[in-house]
Scaffold this motif. Structure first.
Motif, PDB file in Angstrom:
ATOM      1  N   TRP A 102      -3.246   3.628  -3.450  1.00 22.86           N
ATOM      2  CA  TRP A 102      -4.889   3.916  -2.834  1.00 22.86           C
ATOM      3  C   TRP A 102      -5.410   4.956  -3.706  1.00 22.86           C
ATOM      4  O   TRP A 102      -4.920   5.980  -4.093  1.00 22.86           O
ATOM      5  CB  TRP A 102      -4.646   4.387  -1.331  1.00 22.86           C
ATOM      6  CG  TRP A 102      -4.259   3.480  -0.538  1.00 22.86           C
ATOM      7  CD1 TRP A 102      -2.740   3.293  -0.134  1.00 22.86           C
ATOM      8  CD2 TRP A 102      -4.824   2.383   0.064  1.00 22.86           C
ATOM      9  NE1 TRP A 102      -2.445   2.162   0.583  1.00 22.86           N
ATOM     10  CE2 TRP A 102      -3.662   1.639   0.714  1.00 22.86           C
ATOM     11  CE3 TRP A 102      -6.006   1.695   0.036  1.00 22.86           C
ATOM     12  CZ2 TRP A 102      -3.908   0.376   1.425  1.00 22.86           C
ATOM     13  CZ3 TRP A 102      -6.318   0.707   0.848  1.00 22.86           C
ATOM     14  CH2 TRP A 102      -5.340   0.077   1.435  1.00 22.86           C
ATOM     15  N   ARG A 160       1.703   0.227  -2.265  1.00 19.78           N
ATOM     16  CA  ARG A 160       0.200   0.234  -2.496  1.00 19.78           C
ATOM     17  C   ARG A 160      -0.253   1.459  -3.082  1.00 19.78           C
ATOM     18  O   ARG A 160       0.392   2.589  -2.436  1.00 19.78           O
ATOM     19  CB  ARG A 160      -0.076  -0.155  -1.130  1.00 19.78           C
ATOM     20  CG  ARG A 160      -0.062  -1.618  -0.496  1.00 19.78           C
ATOM     21  CD  ARG A 160      -0.661  -1.646   0.707  1.00 19.78           C
ATOM     22  NE  ARG A 160      -0.380  -3.166   1.386  1.00 19.78           N
ATOM     23  CZ  ARG A 160      -0.723  -4.137   0.800  1.00 19.78           C
ATOM     24  NH1 ARG A 160      -1.661  -4.364  -0.281  1.00 19.78           N
ATOM     25  NH2 ARG A 160      -0.442  -5.409   1.399  1.00 19.78           N
ATOM     26  N   GLY A 175      -1.232  -3.345  -5.232  1.00 20.67           N
ATOM     27  CA  GLY A 175      -0.179  -3.726  -4.644  1.00 20.67           C
ATOM     28  C   GLY A 175       0.811  -4.607  -5.283  1.00 20.67           C
ATOM     29  O   GLY A 175       0.441  -5.355  -5.995  1.00 20.67           O
ATOM     30  N   HIS A 234      -8.300   0.200  -2.790  1.00 21.42           N
ATOM     31  CA  HIS A 234      -6.799   0.013  -3.282  1.00 21.42           C
ATOM     32  C   HIS A 234      -6.900  -0.249  -4.626  1.00 21.42           C
ATOM     33  O   HIS A 234      -7.373  -1.296  -5.319  1.00 21.42           O
ATOM     34  CB  HIS A 234      -6.814  -1.495  -2.210  1.00 21.42           C
ATOM     35  CG  HIS A 234      -5.372  -1.988  -2.407  1.00 21.42           C
ATOM     36  ND1 HIS A 234      -5.038  -3.264  -2.868  1.00 21.42           N
ATOM     37  CD2 HIS A 234      -3.922  -1.356  -1.914  1.00 21.42           C
ATOM     38  CE1 HIS A 234      -3.560  -3.576  -2.565  1.00 21.42           C
ATOM     39  NE2 HIS A 234      -3.069  -2.380  -2.325  1.00 21.42           N
ATOM     40  N   ASP A 261       0.537  -1.457   4.943  1.00 21.96           N
ATOM     41  CA  ASP A 261      -0.543  -2.570   5.017  1.00 21.96           C
ATOM     42  C   ASP A 261      -1.924  -2.123   5.412  1.00 21.96           C
ATOM     43  O   ASP A 261      -2.871  -2.733   5.332  1.00 21.96           O
ATOM     44  CB  ASP A 261       0.073  -3.759   5.689  1.00 21.96           C
ATOM     45  CG  ASP A 261       1.217  -4.289   4.809  1.00 21.96           C
ATOM     46  OD1 ASP A 261       1.436  -4.283   3.721  1.00 21.96           O
ATOM     47  OD2 ASP A 261       2.018  -5.121   5.564  1.00 21.96           O
TER      48      ASP A 261
END
Lengths: 437, 180
Positions: free
Chosen positions: A125, A123, A135, A132, A89
């Motif tokens: 990236w 997630r 997610g 981001h 996270d």
């Protein structure tokens, strides 16, 4: 190379400042052959216990394999990863992923909530744009972890190419064994990546040409289990098999309509094959062709309005299109060779086929009006293409050399990325399922 | 070298030699389960008296295939009966007319140089050509069933022209009514 990337990133950042969605930076054009696949880093998914970490390793491994096989991605060796994230996270240290030249990073975490349920968080990236991309959280039973992996691979594919993926799918095929003069052919099913192969028929009778329903867990195929070889339906969930209709002769070459409500096929009467369609609910059958020629291998357009089929009415096997009611029959294949086994792309824009020319067999595609023909493969025997649900990949049967057993292969629509599909032994007649709901 | 000699000796002793399945087949008429390499069990020899040469019994399946011929052959992508095929079918029809209680299954077959579904359709044409010819020569159509195997039932497994010629055929099988 580095400089280009920096310039690109700068440009993209500027664009971003001009209020374009953050995920516009990493985009893959899948309409071109890819000599330069996009580098991705996919570390093992984290977990706070050994069983969680084990599932995390397995899921990451299946995702890597899916994406690598697509030919669009290069998965960087996990041994080269510098950062070992503890908490997915938190923002990753992008610089450490840039050093190993990764364009994107997928980070995931597995939590075993109880003995019947696992939860997976992921997630994605963009390493260079430092954004981001998405997610997601998914839950399932522990033994269903492979499907979670395929769904994540599909999500990445969709995010980076803009088109839906094809990893959470299955393939029905014919598993072959025994000598050529006494071949055993069984109906079989497996995951798209070759995992979980299962036989659906015993091998005491021959089965051929299975096809998936686009809407239900159902297969239609030709079976020699009855006195008259006939088209059957197979319910994957119940295992129940039934003859489709009481036709006055041999039926073969079945295929579902795009809405899954009808099956179109050939019926032999007095040695002549014509095309018929049967409504699965009412079991009413309608004859669509009546020429004294071979009419077979029918395949609906995805909107259900047209049918492409194989006929030798012009003297040699060629491809024809007619309206769904049998009207307006016209030929679409005019190049050299013999054409057969046409299949309409789920996108509607192309028809894949088998072409036989000068002693070799090829898989090719053309537009429904017969233009823009492209031959994608060549071998001693290549036949029977089937489309991935997104219309980007074809699977087919290949015998590389005379006498070599058949195997299932796949190739991208671009003509690149030819691969043998993992099957338990010899295999033929693959048919791709739709994306699993 | 030594193993090879041992094997040879074993073969002469009519014992099952695991590394040479051919030897096992020669020594007994039935197929053997594969034995572990350490096995040196001696397999007994079964002896059968060979029947004297005989003439196939009239009305039997053997007589049909010997005297009439049970297979006709086709050219590539063709279901036209050649002169040779018609001669064979005339003999088949004569035999079938002599034994009117027999029923037949005519199977159409194709070589491997075509795609699966097209070949199923082509095989159906071939079996029907045979059926029509027999019916024209007086065989009751209700005695004749046809089937197509497409390219699924080759009789010559090789991938050469000679094998493909043999594999393009229609086979007539007596399914009932023959004397045994």
């Amino acid at each position: 190379m580095k400089l280009t990337k920096i310039i690109l990133t700068t440009l993209l950042l500027m664009v971003w400042v001009l209020s374009v969605p953050a995920n516009a930076s990493l985009e893959i054009d899948i309409t071109r052959g890819h000599l330069d696949p996009t580098p991705l880093a996919i570390p093992n998914f984290s977990g706070s216990t050994d069983p969680e970490r084990l599932i995390g390793e397995q899921i990451a491994s299946v995702i890597r394999d899916d994406l690598e096989r697509s030919g669009l991605f290069k998965i960087l060796d996990p041994a080269s990863y510098i950062e070992h994230q503890r908490n997915i996270d938190l923002k990753p240290k992008f610089a450490e992923w840039r050093v190993i030249n990764s364009d994107a990073l997928l980070a995931g975490r597995v939590v075993i909530e109880n003995e019947n349920r696992i939860r997976v968080d992921v997630r994605l990236w963009d390493v260079f744009a430092e954004t981001h991309l998405f997610g997601q959280q998914m839950g399932t039973t522990p033994e269903n972890w492979r499907r979670i992996a395929h769904k994540i691979a599909d999500a990445i594919y969709q995010k980076l190419t803009g088109e839906s993926g094809y990893f959470d799918t299955r393939v029905v095929f014919i598993a072959e064994s025994g000598p050529k003069i006494n071949r055993v052919k069984r109906l079989a099913i497996m995951d798209q990546d070759g995992a979980n192969p299962t036989f659906l028929t015993p091998g005491s009778y021959t089965v051929l040409t299975p096809r998936f329903s686009p809407t239900a867990q159902q297969i239609t195929y030709l079976s020699y289990s009855t006195m008259v070889p006939s088209v059957f339906l197979f319910n994957i969930e119940t295992g129940r098999q039934e003859v489709l209709g009481d036709f006055p002769g041999m039926t073969f070459a079945p295929r579902f309509s795009p809405d899954g409500k009808k099956v179109i096929m050939s019926l032999v009467q007095d040695g002549n094959s014509d095309i018929w369609v049967m409504d699965l609910r009412t079991r009413r059958r309608v004859r669509l062709t009546s020429a004294s020629a071979i009419d077979t291998s029918p395949s609906f357009s995805p909107d259900g309005s047209k049918i492409v089929f194989n006929s030798d009415r012009g003297g040699s096997p060629q491809l024809y299109i007619m309206n769904a009611d049998g009207s307006n029959i016209h030929r679409i294949s005019f190049n050299r060779g013999r054409y057969s086994a046409p299949v309409w792309s789920p996108r509607g824009d192309l028809i894949a086929f088998t072409q036989q020319n000068k002693g070799r067999f090829h898989i090719g595609v053309m537009r429904p009006d017969g233009t823009a023909e492209r031959i994608l493969t060549t071998a001693y025997l290549d036949e029977g293409p089937t489309w991935s649900p997104n219309g980007r990949v074809l699977m087919f049967t290949r015998e590389t050399r005379p006498g070599g057993g058949p195997r299932v292969y796949s190739i991208d629509l671009t003509g690149s990325n030819l691969r043998r599909v993992e099957t338990p032994g010899d295999s033929s007649d693959p048919a791709w399922s739709p994306l699993i709901e | 070298m030594k193993t090879k000699l041992l094997c040879l000796a074993a073969a002469f002793a009519v014992s099952a030699c695991a590394s040479d399945p051919q030897t096992t087949q020669v020594s007994t008429p039935t197929a053997h389960p594969v034995q572990s390499p350490t096995s040196s069990r001696v397999t007994s020899v079964e002896t059968h008296t060979t029947e004297p040469v005989y003439v196939a019994r009239p009305g039997s399946i053997e007589e049909f295939s010997t005297n009439a011929g049970d297979r006709v052959y086709f050219a590539y992508d063709s279901y036209t009966l050649s002169a040779e095929a018609r001669a064979t079918l005339s003999k088949q029809a004569a035999w079938l007319n002599s034994y009117p209680r027999t029923r037949i299954l005519v199977a159409g077959n194709c070589d491997e140089r075509g795609t699966r579904e097209y070949n199923l359709a082509l095989g159906a044409r071939r079996s029907n050509s045979v059926k029509q010819y027999l019916v024209n020569l007086g065989v009751d159509p209700s005695r004749v069933t046809t089937i197509s195997y497409g390219k699924e039932r080759p009789i010559d497994p090789r991938s050469v022209g000679a094998a493909w010629s043999i594999n393009r055929n229609a086979h007539t099988a007596i399914v009932s009514g023959a004397s045994s």
